[in-house]
Design a protein around this motif. Structure first.
Motif, PDB file in Angstrom:
ATOM      1  N   GLN A 197      57.613 145.230  39.420  1.00 38.64           N
ATOM      2  CA  GLN A 197      57.922 145.366  37.735  1.00 38.64           C
ATOM      3  C   GLN A 197      56.429 145.839  37.170  1.00 38.64           C
ATOM      4  N   ALA A 198      56.251 147.615  36.691  1.00 36.72           N
ATOM      5  CA  ALA A 198      56.415 148.306  36.303  1.00 36.72           C
ATOM      6  C   ALA A 198      54.954 147.691  34.934  1.00 36.72           C
ATOM      7  N   PRO A 199      53.981 148.341  34.825  1.00 32.46           N
ATOM      8  CA  PRO A 199      53.549 147.963  33.454  1.00 32.46           C
ATOM      9  C   PRO A 199      54.383 147.747  31.748  1.00 32.46           C
ATOM     10  N   GLY A 200      54.638 147.195  31.377  1.00 33.02           N
ATOM     11  CA  GLY A 200      55.302 146.811  30.344  1.00 33.02           C
ATOM     12  C   GLY A 200      56.894 147.177  30.680  1.00 33.02           C
ATOM     13  N   LYS A 201      57.255 146.847  31.307  1.00 32.61           N
ATOM     14  CA  LYS A 201      58.508 146.158  32.109  1.00 32.61           C
ATOM     15  C   LYS A 201      58.968 145.640  32.825  1.00 32.61           C
ATOM     16  N   GLU A 202      60.488 145.386  32.427  1.00 36.81           N
ATOM     17  CA  GLU A 202      61.095 144.082  32.526  1.00 36.81           C
ATOM     18  C   GLU A 202      61.047 144.218  34.903  1.00 36.81           C
ATOM     19  N   ARG A 203      61.024 142.989  35.400  1.00 40.26           N
ATOM     20  CA  ARG A 203      60.895 142.910  36.962  1.00 40.26           C
ATOM     21  C   ARG A 203      62.756 143.081  36.934  1.00 40.26           C
ATOM     22  N   GLU A 204      62.665 143.583  38.341  1.00 38.92           N
ATOM     23  CA  GLU A 204      63.871 144.795  38.737  1.00 38.92           C
ATOM     24  C   GLU A 204      64.276 144.664  40.519  1.00 38.92           C
ATOM     25  N   LEU A 205      65.344 143.943  40.545  1.00 35.88           N
ATOM     26  CA  LEU A 205      65.551 144.218  41.552  1.00 35.88           C
ATOM     27  C   LEU A 205      65.197 145.712  42.522  1.00 35.88           C
ATOM     28  N   VAL A 206      64.862 145.287  43.574  1.00 34.41           N
ATOM     29  CA  VAL A 206      65.090 146.570  44.311  1.00 34.41           C
ATOM     30  C   VAL A 206      65.526 146.604  46.060  1.00 34.41           C
ATOM     31  N   ALA A 207      65.363 145.468  45.996  1.00 37.72           N
ATOM     32  CA  ALA A 207      67.191 145.665  47.542  1.00 37.72           C
ATOM     33  C   ALA A 207      66.885 144.121  47.716  1.00 37.72           C
ATOM     34  N   ASP A 208      67.721 142.881  48.440  1.00 40.70           N
ATOM     35  CA  ASP A 208      67.759 142.394  49.020  1.00 40.70           C
ATOM     36  C   ASP A 208      68.906 142.022  50.094  1.00 40.70           C
ATOM     37  N   ILE A 209      69.012 141.300  51.327  1.00 40.20           N
ATOM     38  CA  ILE A 209      69.314 141.241  51.843  1.00 40.20           C
ATOM     39  C   ILE A 209      69.473 139.650  52.657  1.00 40.20           C
ATOM     40  N   ASP A 210      71.104 139.700  53.319  1.00 36.99           N
ATOM     41  CA  ASP A 210      71.841 138.603  52.983  1.00 36.99           C
ATOM     42  C   ASP A 210      71.222 137.660  54.247  1.00 36.99           C
ATOM     43  N   SER A 211      71.370 136.273  54.488  1.00 29.49           N
ATOM     44  CA  SER A 211      72.224 135.187  56.275  1.00 29.49           C
ATOM     45  C   SER A 211      72.257 136.994  57.331  1.00 29.49           C
ATOM     46  N   ASN A 212      73.382 137.374  56.172  1.00 31.10           N
ATOM     47  CA  ASN A 212      74.498 137.478  57.680  1.00 31.10           C
ATOM     48  C   ASN A 212      73.873 139.627  57.610  1.00 31.10           C
ATOM     49  N   GLY A 213      72.787 139.796  57.068  1.00 27.93           N
ATOM     50  CA  GLY A 213      72.217 141.463  57.818  1.00 27.93           C
ATOM     51  C   GLY A 213      72.870 141.832  56.350  1.00 27.93           C
TER      52      GLY A 213
ATOM     53  N   SER B  12      62.125 129.835  58.629  1.00 26.30           N
ATOM     54  CA  SER B  12      62.156 130.897  58.487  1.00 26.30           C
ATOM     55  C   SER B  12      62.844 131.782  57.127  1.00 26.30           C
ATOM     56  N   PHE B  13      63.152 132.458  57.081  1.00 27.17           N
ATOM     57  CA  PHE B  13      63.713 133.552  56.384  1.00 27.17           C
ATOM     58  C   PHE B  13      65.575 133.375  56.791  1.00 27.17           C
ATOM     59  N   LYS B  14      65.868 132.556  58.239  1.00 26.61           N
ATOM     60  CA  LYS B  14      67.318 132.755  58.428  1.00 26.61           C
ATOM     61  C   LYS B  14      68.305 132.935  57.644  1.00 26.61           C
ATOM     62  N   ILE B  15      68.420 131.590  56.805  1.00 29.46           N
ATOM     63  CA  ILE B  15      68.892 131.042  55.781  1.00 29.46           C
ATOM     64  C   ILE B  15      69.169 131.691  54.675  1.00 29.46           C
ATOM     65  N   TYR B  16      67.789 132.387  54.326  1.00 33.36           N
ATOM     66  CA  TYR B  16      67.769 132.933  52.923  1.00 33.36           C
ATOM     67  C   TYR B  16      67.981 134.227  52.506  1.00 33.36           C
TER      68      TYR B  16
ATOM     69  N   LYS C  92      61.028 136.007  60.483  1.00 36.75           N
ATOM     70  CA  LYS C  92      60.032 135.983  59.752  1.00 36.75           C
ATOM     71  C   LYS C  92      59.299 136.269  59.468  1.00 36.75           C
ATOM     72  N   THR C  93      60.036 137.613  58.481  1.00 42.10           N
ATOM     73  CA  THR C  93      59.384 138.478  58.438  1.00 42.10           C
ATOM     74  C   THR C  93      60.737 140.422  57.846  1.00 42.10           C
ATOM     75  N   VAL C  94      60.340 140.256  56.278  1.00 43.50           N
ATOM     76  CA  VAL C  94      61.671 141.409  56.146  1.00 43.50           C
ATOM     77  C   VAL C  94      60.379 142.551  55.729  1.00 43.50           C
ATOM     78  N   TYR C  95      60.761 143.543  55.679  1.00 45.81           N
ATOM     79  CA  TYR C  95      60.599 144.254  55.560  1.00 45.81           C
ATOM     80  C   TYR C  95      61.167 145.940  54.510  1.00 45.81           C
ATOM     81  N   LEU C  96      60.097 146.301  54.086  1.00 46.61           N
ATOM     82  CA  LEU C  96      60.835 147.424  53.244  1.00 46.61           C
ATOM     83  C   LEU C  96      60.397 148.794  53.329  1.00 46.61           C
ATOM     84  N   GLN C  97      61.132 149.676  53.721  1.00 45.26           N
ATOM     85  CA  GLN C  97      61.123 150.995  53.963  1.00 45.26           C
ATOM     86  C   GLN C  97      60.681 152.251  52.820  1.00 45.26           C
ATOM     87  N   MET C  98      60.242 152.516  52.613  1.00 47.83           N
ATOM     88  CA  MET C  98      59.906 153.284  51.247  1.00 47.83           C
ATOM     89  C   MET C  98      59.660 154.805  51.563  1.00 47.83           C
ATOM     90  N   ASP C  99      60.631 155.932  51.251  1.00 47.86           N
ATOM     91  CA  ASP C  99      60.837 157.118  52.251  1.00 47.86           C
ATOM     92  C   ASP C  99      60.552 157.892  50.635  1.00 47.86           C
TER      93      ASP C  99
END
Length: 115
Positions: free
Chosen positions: A39-55, A28-32, A76-83
């Protein structure tokens, strides 16, 4: 071994929307803290968004106001809505879950935004 499986990527036009999902096998993602990186071609991996255990969510400046990260009630599932997607959002998107020394990655899902 914990496996993270991303889904929801694909081809979309400029201004369109996609919703990515990250499902965890055997945990479960509960504590994570769960994040989406890209990561785009030729570029470094970058953080887009994150969510902690407190939401509490955190976003890269480039996606604020356009992307929303959330987790389901069972954690059990984390979503990324991209508009309002832009061509510069095109990349492989990876899910990551970490908790102290525990650190897991998915294999990624490709997002392509056409102009």
């Amino acid at each position: 071994q914990v496996q993270l499986v991303e889904s929801g990527g694909g081809l979309v036009q400029d201004g369109g929307s996609l919703r990515l999902s990250c499902a965890a096998d055997k945990v479960s993602f509960k504590i994570y803290t769960v994040g989406w990186f890209r990561q785009a071609p030729g570029k470094e991996r970058e953080l887009v968004a994150d969510i902690d255990s407190n939401g509490v969510a955190n976003y890269a400046d480039s996606v604020k106001g356009r992307f929303t990260i959330s987790r389901d009630g069972a954690s059990k599932t984390v979503y990324l809505q991209m508009d309002s997607l832009k061509p510069e959002d095109s990349a492989t998107y990876y899910c990551n879950a970490h908790y102290y020394r525990l650190d897991y990655w998915g294999k990624g899902t490709l997002v392509t935004v056409s102009s």
